[in-house]
Each structure stands twice: as C-alpha cells, then as structure tokens.
Design a protein around this motif. Structure first.
Motif, PDB file in Angstrom:
ATOM      1  N   ILE A 146      -4.765  -0.927  18.044  1.00 45.28           N
ATOM      2  CA  ILE A 146      -4.340   0.127  17.122  1.00 45.28           C
ATOM      3  C   ILE A 146      -5.560   0.719  16.420  1.00 45.28           C
ATOM      4  CG2 ILE A 146      -2.966   0.651  15.082  1.00 45.28           C
ATOM      5  CD1 ILE A 146      -0.983  -1.408  15.937  1.00 45.28           C
ATOM      6  N   PRO A 147      -5.806   2.026  16.589  1.00 47.34           N
ATOM      7  CA  PRO A 147      -6.937   2.680  15.933  1.00 47.34           C
ATOM      8  C   PRO A 147      -6.625   2.987  14.473  1.00 47.34           C
ATOM      9  CG  PRO A 147      -5.703   4.288  17.187  1.00 47.34           C
ATOM     10  CD  PRO A 147      -5.040   2.957  17.432  1.00 47.34           C
ATOM     11  N   GLU A 148      -7.592   3.549  13.762  1.00 46.27           N
ATOM     12  CA  GLU A 148      -7.383   3.880  12.350  1.00 46.27           C
ATOM     13  C   GLU A 148      -6.527   5.126  12.179  1.00 46.27           C
ATOM     14  OE1 GLU A 148     -11.017   4.070  10.205  1.00 46.27           O
ATOM     15  OE2 GLU A 148     -11.537   1.967  10.577  1.00 46.27           O
ATOM     16  N   ASP A 155       0.861  -1.182   0.000  1.00 46.36           N
ATOM     17  CA  ASP A 155       0.000   0.000   0.000  1.00 46.36           C
ATOM     18  C   ASP A 155       0.899   1.233   0.000  1.00 46.36           C
ATOM     19  OD1 ASP A 155      -2.178   1.916   0.735  1.00 46.36           O
ATOM     20  OD2 ASP A 155      -3.312   0.074   1.072  1.00 46.36           O
ATOM     21  N   THR A 156       0.339   2.339   0.491  1.00 45.05           N
ATOM     22  CA  THR A 156       1.117   3.573   0.633  1.00 45.05           C
ATOM     23  C   THR A 156       1.382   3.895   2.099  1.00 45.05           C
ATOM     24  OG1 THR A 156      -0.924   4.883   0.562  1.00 45.05           O
ATOM     25  CG2 THR A 156       0.236   4.529  -1.526  1.00 45.05           C
ATOM     26  N   ALA A 157       0.884   3.075   3.037  1.00 37.82           N
ATOM     27  CA  ALA A 157       1.075   3.306   4.461  1.00 37.82           C
ATOM     28  C   ALA A 157       0.979   1.972   5.190  1.00 37.82           C
ATOM     29  CB  ALA A 157       0.036   4.299   4.999  1.00 37.82           C
ATOM     30  N   ARG A 158       1.207   2.012   6.485  1.00 35.83           N
ATOM     31  CA  ARG A 158       1.280   0.801   7.307  1.00 35.83           C
ATOM     32  C   ARG A 158      -0.111   0.266   7.647  1.00 35.83           C
ATOM     33  NH1 ARG A 158       4.350   0.652  13.207  1.00 35.83           N
ATOM     34  NH2 ARG A 158       3.225  -1.160  14.060  1.00 35.83           N
ATOM     35  N   TRP A 159      -0.210  -1.073   7.688  1.00 36.53           N
ATOM     36  CA  TRP A 159      -1.438  -1.762   8.067  1.00 36.53           C
ATOM     37  C   TRP A 159      -1.321  -2.305   9.492  1.00 36.53           C
ATOM     38  CZ3 TRP A 159      -6.029  -3.023   5.291  1.00 36.53           C
ATOM     39  CH2 TRP A 159      -6.089  -2.458   4.009  1.00 36.53           C
ATOM     40  N   ALA A 160      -2.482  -2.547  10.113  1.00 35.54           N
ATOM     41  CA  ALA A 160      -2.518  -3.039  11.484  1.00 35.54           C
ATOM     42  C   ALA A 160      -3.757  -3.910  11.672  1.00 35.54           C
ATOM     43  CB  ALA A 160      -2.548  -1.865  12.472  1.00 35.54           C
ATOM     44  N   PRO A 161      -3.752  -4.783  12.693  1.00 31.38           N
ATOM     45  CA  PRO A 161      -4.950  -5.588  12.968  1.00 31.38           C
ATOM     46  C   PRO A 161      -6.066  -4.722  13.539  1.00 31.38           C
ATOM     47  CG  PRO A 161      -3.271  -5.976  14.639  1.00 31.38           C
ATOM     48  CD  PRO A 161      -2.636  -5.127  13.580  1.00 31.38           C
ATOM     49  N   THR A 162      -7.297  -5.044  13.147  1.00 31.85           N
ATOM     50  CA  THR A 162      -8.469  -4.288  13.621  1.00 31.85           C
ATOM     51  C   THR A 162      -9.088  -4.931  14.850  1.00 31.85           C
ATOM     52  OG1 THR A 162      -8.940  -3.531  11.371  1.00 31.85           O
ATOM     53  CG2 THR A 162     -10.729  -3.383  12.969  1.00 31.85           C
ATOM     54  N   ASN A 163      -9.489  -6.176  14.724  1.00 34.53           N
ATOM     55  CA  ASN A 163     -10.189  -6.853  15.820  1.00 34.53           C
ATOM     56  C   ASN A 163      -9.302  -7.820  16.593  1.00 34.53           C
ATOM     57  OD1 ASN A 163      -9.972  -8.618  13.694  1.00 34.53           O
ATOM     58  ND2 ASN A 163     -12.002  -9.508  13.943  1.00 34.53           N
ATOM     59  N   TYR A 164      -8.022  -7.876  16.253  1.00 30.63           N
ATOM     60  CA  TYR A 164      -7.028  -8.588  17.051  1.00 30.63           C
ATOM     61  C   TYR A 164      -6.128  -7.539  17.694  1.00 30.63           C
ATOM     62  CZ  TYR A 164      -7.814 -13.414  15.415  1.00 30.63           C
ATOM     63  OH  TYR A 164      -8.332 -14.665  15.172  1.00 30.63           O
ATOM     64  N   GLN A 165      -5.504  -7.893  18.802  1.00 32.35           N
ATOM     65  CA  GLN A 165      -4.594  -6.966  19.447  1.00 32.35           C
ATOM     66  C   GLN A 165      -3.228  -6.984  18.769  1.00 32.35           C
ATOM     67  OE1 GLN A 165      -4.851  -8.177  23.587  1.00 32.35           O
ATOM     68  NE2 GLN A 165      -6.632  -6.871  23.949  1.00 32.35           N
ATOM     69  N   HIS A 166      -2.414  -6.021  19.132  1.00 31.77           N
ATOM     70  CA  HIS A 166      -1.064  -5.910  18.591  1.00 31.77           C
ATOM     71  C   HIS A 166      -0.084  -6.018  19.748  1.00 31.77           C
ATOM     72  CE1 HIS A 166       2.585  -3.809  17.089  1.00 31.77           C
ATOM     73  NE2 HIS A 166       2.255  -4.398  15.958  1.00 31.77           N
ATOM     74  N   THR A 197     -11.593 -18.645  16.531  1.00 26.85           N
ATOM     75  CA  THR A 197     -13.041 -18.456  16.567  1.00 26.85           C
ATOM     76  C   THR A 197     -13.465 -17.114  15.992  1.00 26.85           C
ATOM     77  OG1 THR A 197     -12.873 -17.586  18.821  1.00 26.85           O
ATOM     78  CG2 THR A 197     -13.286 -19.947  18.575  1.00 26.85           C
ATOM     79  N   VAL A 198     -12.506 -16.258  15.707  1.00 30.81           N
ATOM     80  CA  VAL A 198     -12.776 -14.929  15.154  1.00 30.81           C
ATOM     81  C   VAL A 198     -11.836 -14.708  13.977  1.00 30.81           C
ATOM     82  CG1 VAL A 198     -12.784 -12.446  15.581  1.00 30.81           C
ATOM     83  CG2 VAL A 198     -13.472 -14.019  17.399  1.00 30.81           C
ATOM     84  N   ASP A 199     -12.366 -14.299  12.838  1.00 23.64           N
ATOM     85  CA  ASP A 199     -11.542 -14.003  11.667  1.00 23.64           C
ATOM     86  C   ASP A 199     -10.897 -12.629  11.829  1.00 23.64           C
ATOM     87  OD1 ASP A 199     -12.373 -16.374  10.581  1.00 23.64           O
ATOM     88  OD2 ASP A 199     -13.915 -15.467   9.306  1.00 23.64           O
ATOM     89  N   PRO A 200      -9.563 -12.535  11.772  1.00 23.68           N
ATOM     90  CA  PRO A 200      -8.925 -11.225  11.927  1.00 23.68           C
ATOM     91  C   PRO A 200      -9.145 -10.326  10.710  1.00 23.68           C
ATOM     92  CG  PRO A 200      -7.292 -12.895  11.391  1.00 23.68           C
ATOM     93  CD  PRO A 200      -8.588 -13.623  11.605  1.00 23.68           C
ATOM     94  N   THR A 201      -9.412  -9.049  10.978  1.00 22.59           N
ATOM     95  CA  THR A 201      -9.530  -8.035   9.936  1.00 22.59           C
ATOM     96  C   THR A 201      -8.440  -7.000  10.154  1.00 22.59           C
ATOM     97  OG1 THR A 201     -11.126  -6.781  11.252  1.00 22.59           O
ATOM     98  CG2 THR A 201     -12.013  -8.379   9.683  1.00 22.59           C
ATOM     99  N   PHE A 202      -8.220  -6.156   9.139  1.00 15.97           N
ATOM    100  CA  PHE A 202      -7.078  -5.242   9.164  1.00 15.97           C
ATOM    101  C   PHE A 202      -7.456  -3.885   8.580  1.00 15.97           C
ATOM    102  CE2 PHE A 202      -5.840  -9.638   8.555  1.00 15.97           C
ATOM    103  CZ  PHE A 202      -4.913  -9.842   9.554  1.00 15.97           C
ATOM    104  N   HIS A 203      -6.673  -2.872   8.910  1.00 17.63           N
ATOM    105  CA  HIS A 203      -6.922  -1.526   8.408  1.00 17.63           C
ATOM    106  C   HIS A 203      -5.596  -0.769   8.269  1.00 17.63           C
ATOM    107  CE1 HIS A 203      -6.757  -0.981  12.813  1.00 17.63           C
ATOM    108  NE2 HIS A 203      -6.214   0.192  12.534  1.00 17.63           N
ATOM    109  N   VAL A 204      -5.658   0.344   7.548  1.00 18.12           N
ATOM    110  CA  VAL A 204      -4.489   1.221   7.385  1.00 18.12           C
ATOM    111  C   VAL A 204      -4.479   2.257   8.500  1.00 18.12           C
ATOM    112  CG1 VAL A 204      -3.414   2.966   5.922  1.00 18.12           C
ATOM    113  CG2 VAL A 204      -4.382   0.923   4.892  1.00 18.12           C
TER     114      VAL A 204
END
Length: 563
Positions: free
Chosen positions: A466-468, A219-230, A393-400
């Motif tokens: 990690i927030p958006e 992408d053009t910036a860093r990605w992080a987990p949304t519903n999983y912790q970091h 039991t939970v599918d991880p999602t991700f965001h920038v």
C-alpha cells in the motif's frame, strides 16, 4: 520512529525467564509532531518479577492507560462473521426458528549504579516503576537493570545493542514493590517522533508462535503498513460450515495462513471507519475522587457502587490495597457484605486521601483522556496480524493513505436451507476484474454433510503493497486459484430440495424437470453450486440431477455426490 512495545521478561524463582507473551494491543495517535502510544500486553504464566523494555526515540511523558478504551476499540472493530439462515421448509428449522446469528471474535525504590547509561526519567506510574535510560552499551544497560532488580534474558543483549546503536532510548518498566501481576495495566507514552513502529525485534525474545499483534490508529484517515505487506482475506477460506472450532480460532488460523502466504510479515485491515463514541465504562462524569477523602471504608464502597465503578478492571486492585479482605474471606464476599464484617476491616490499610489519589491516577484521569481521544479523532483503523519469533527480524512501520476505502468488520453470508436439509452458503467474493469482479459464490453442503474440501485454496484473496497515496498495488491476486478450487468442489456435489413440485407451483415444464424461462433453475426445485452467480449457466450434470429428482417420492433422500 515511534516504538510501541518491546521485550517482556519475568523472574521465576530467581532465574530470568521470558514471559510467554501471547499478544499485544497498541494504539497510536499522531498529534502534530507528537505521537502518543498506548500499550496493553497479554501474556500467560506466573511472574514474581515482571519487566518490560520499550525502545523509544525521545524522553516520554508516561501515564496510566485505559483498559476500557481497548475494550471499546475491540468491540467496534473485531471481525464478525454472520450467517443468515433461511428455511424453505419450516419443519427443518430448529424449534421452528432461524438459528442463524452473529459470530463475533469478539488482558519506590531508588536506582543505583555508576557509569553506563544515563537515567533521564524515573517515576512511578500506577502500578509500575518506570526508568528511561540513554546511552551506554547493551552490557551496561543489562548490568544496570540487574542491579536494580529488573529481570533479564541473555538473548536480548545483542538486540538492545542494535536499538542503542540506532539512537533509541530504553524505557524499563516493572511492578512496584508489593504489586501483584494482576495489577498490570496499559501504559501511555507520548513523545516527539515521525512515524509509528512496533519493535518486534525485541518482542521476539518473549513471543509465542503466531503471536497476535493488533495495531489501532486514531486519525482523520486510514492507516496502512509501510514495510510489511497487506493481505485481503479470502472469504471462501473461512470455514462458515464448520462448527468444531471456535470463531476466534477460525479467524486466527485464516489470518496466520494468509500472512504466511505473504512471507510471514503482513497485516490485514479488520476495520477502517468511524471512531466509536466513548461509553460510560471508559469515563463517566459522575466519577468523583474527592468524596473518598473523608470517607470511611464502608462509605467508600458505597460510593464505588453509586459511581458504577465496581466493574472497572482497575478498581479491584485499588480496593485490595486499601480495603484488603481478611485471609479467610474472598474479596467479593467481604466487599459485598461489608456491613457484616466491620470489625474485620483493616483500618491501618485505609487512607482516604491515598485511595482518592489512586482512583484519580489509575481510573478517572486515564478515562477522561481516553474519552477525549475518541471525541477528537473521527477515524479509526485496526490492523491485525499473527507473527512468529523467527519472523520478527524487521520492525513494522505505518503510514496514512487517505485514498483507501472504509472497511467494515462484519462479513455476512446467506445460507438458505432447502427442504430436507441441503444447505447453500452464498459468499461474497471480491474477485479480480478478469475473473468476473465482485460476485456471489454458492457453496453446497448436501444434507448437513461433511464440510466442503477445497483443494489448494489460498487463504489470501490478494497480497498487496500500500503506497502513501492511491490504491493498493497488487503483488499477488489469487482470484483465479480460489474460483478454480471452488469449481472443482462444485463439480462433485449439488444441493436440491425434496419439496413436492407440481403444476400449481411451477408449471408443467418446470415440475417435469425443465428450466425456468430465464434459463435458471428455480431454487425450490434444485440448486447447483457455481463459481460465479451466473443465472444463465447450467452446471454439467444438472439435467441428470433433475431427472433423478423427478422420480423421487416426497421425503426420499439420497446422497448426491458426483464421481
């Protein structure tokens, strides 16, 4: 949501059995309203029939992926832990050389059936047959796949029903008739979707304990987990001083422990930064499938070598299909000495046009596209975790999150070796502000003795959400516990040098065991481990250590452990 990978199954002597899946590598590329997902699965065990079920949100474009692309991404982003040793006394150095160095961590038959799910896509892609199903019930999907020779696992049915109820399509993938398991290669799925997601609920059917999942993002910036912790890993928990396990095992164990401390569902960032340029293993402008159309098998092998394709992981399988070795000769022996075996060439298997088409589809076109991806997207993120089936039991999602900093894959620790063998490890720890902030923590290992025994040392330095936008929100900061565990060890041991002191080297006061002018002990006389790099702090018991040192003759060694 985009789903990158799913359940894998195999057929073992007619009985459906799960593949022993040990890891997944997934690359996400978000391009406008489309997301492109490249998937490479690692697994162990034999499989006469291999089946792979992938939940997706829309009808995809499916193409062959590039195995060298994943190799290039791994080469750039794999965690590297480097020890830089220096020797106070040259004779302590093996072969009188620095033995430090980098440690890197561094895988057409018709479909039948009436009713049930609709077949919305059916095609052969590389070594795979792909069918995309829409609608129906999980039982009807299972019946359809059974009727078309796809291996199944009974435990998958309720999970498949969940995905169907959520509106997902199911892409079913298996090897073409006659293809070998070794021919399995990455696949690419491109379709319209909102956000990347890994369907671990279905993956759990075939997963090992602590299965590795590596998710790459271009992408053009860093990605992080949304519903999983970091999690940020604790550098002091990494056993720099241990040599009885491999670097990869060390890292995986640390990552697994840190994820468990976060409740079992967490990713760490191995790398975030510049995308590496493509190399010749991914794509070479000299690759040209047209020369093979009118070539004979001997000429084809010569072209393979001239175009530097003889080391490509997928070329071997194409050669096995079109220039198969005779039963009594190994492939490498046969192809490398083809002039000696011209009478043994199977001319019925050779098809110049078919060979050229297979080379273009499986190697050249995927390589060209992979190189274009690396050239187009300037920022690469690698997220890594280990996770066990009961945690899936939970599918991880991700965001920038464009506000997150870059992450280098390399951790460097200095390791001065004092005269006689006492060794220090100078480990950078990004502690919290109330614990002194970023600092260098010294770990003492007297005379190459047993590794430090840190009590209650957490594997995670921090657990975060990690927030958006903006910085990570800290859920648990373990700085205090980590530094306290280190201080407890520091109070029991110290490191010192047995080099000769004297007036010429240190001055009268220093050679007699006194302190340097700034209150710190000169490193070539004595070094005590401390929980912070504070030159003004003299640890308890240091004065006693200096008096003992002052009474030693050169070359004497003593075990130094505080009790």
């Amino acid at each position: 949501m985009t789903h990158a990978c799913g359940g894998t199954f195999c057929d073992n002597v007619g009985q459906p059995m799960p593949v022993d899946q040990s890891g997944e590598d997934i690359l996400f590329v978000r391009d406008g309203t489309d997301i492109e997902v490249h998937v490479r699965i690692q697994y162990e065990g034999e499989a006469e029939r291999f089946a792979w079920i992938v939940p997706i949100q829309a009808i995809p474009e499916v193409s062959v992926g590039s195995d060298p692309l994943f190799a290039r991404l791994s080469q750039q982003t794999a965690p590297r832990w480097t020890i830089q040793r220096s020797y106070e006394c040259e004779e302590d150095s093996p072969n009188y050389e620095d033995d430090g160095g980098g440690i890197s961590f561094i895988p057409e038959e018709d479909f039948s059936g009436a009713g049930g799910p609709d077949v919305v896509l059916e095609e052969t892609v590389g070594a795979f047959e792909v069918v995309v199903l829409q609608g129906g019930t999980a039982q009807e999907v299972v019946d359809f796949l059974d009727a078309n020779d796809y291996a199944q696992d009974g435990a998958a049915e309720p999970i498949l029903q969940d995905y169907i109820d959520e509106g997902f399509l199911l892409a079913a993938v298996k090897l073409t008739a006659g293809a070998e398991v070794e021919e399995i290669h990455p696949l690419s799925f491109r379709f319209q979707a909102d956000e990347p997601c890994v369907p671990l609920r279905l993956t759990a059917i075939a997963a090992q304990e602590d299965m590795g999942v590596r998710a790459y993002f271009l992408d053009t910036a860093r990605w992080a987990p949304t519903n999983y912790q970091h999690v940020t890993l604790n550098p002091l928990a990494y056993p720099w001083w241990s040599t009885n396990i491999t670097p990869l095992m060390r890292y995986v164990e640390l990552l697994s422990l840190a994820a468990d401390e976060a409740g079992g569902r967490a990713f760490t960032t191995d790398y975030a930064g510049q995308t590496p340029p493509p190399n010749a293993d991914i794509y070479d402008e000299g690759w040209d499938e047209s020369v093979y159309i009118d070539a004979d098998p001997v000429e084809a092998l010569e072209y393979i070598v001239q175009q530097n394709l003889n080391t490509h992981p997928l070329v071997r399988q194409i050669l096995l299909e079109y220039i198969p070795p005779p039963p009594d000769l190994g492939p490498n022996q046969f192809w490398s000495n083809i002039w000696e075996y011209t009478e043994l060439i199977d001319l019925d298997a050779w098809d110049g046009q078919g060979f050229a088409d297979a080379l273009a589809e499986r190697v050249i076109v995927p390589g060209m596209h992979a190189a274009d991806l690396l050239d187009t997207w300037p920022y690469l993120t690698r997220l890594n975790t280990t996770i066990s089936p009961h945690e899936m039991t939970v599918d991880p999602t991700f965001h920038v999150n464009p506000d997150l900093p870059m992450v280098a894959p390399q951790q460097v620790t200095s390791a001065p070796v004092l005269c006689g063998g006492d060794q220090l490890y100078e480990v950078a720890v990004d502690a919290s502000a109330d614990q002194g902030g970023s600092q260098t923590v010294r770990v003492c290992q007297p005379d190459w003795s047993d590794p430090p025994e840190f009590v209650d040392m957490p594997a995670a330095l921090r657990i975060e959400q990690i927030p958006e936008m903006g910085p990570p929100q800290v859920i648990q900061d373990n700085s205090e516990a980590i530094l306290a565990s280190h201080a407890a060890w520091d109070s029991k041991v110290w490191c010192e040098s047995n080099s000769e002191g004297g007036e010429d080297e240190l001055g009268d006061d220093e050679s007699a065991g006194g302190q340097a002018d700034d209150g710190a002990m000169p490193q070539n006389v004595a070094c005590a481990c401390s929980s912070a790099d504070d030159p003004g702090r003299v640890p308890v018991g240091l004065a006693l250590g200096l008096l003992i040192l002052a009474g030693l003759r050169p070359g004497q060694r003593r075990w130094r452990r505080r009790v």
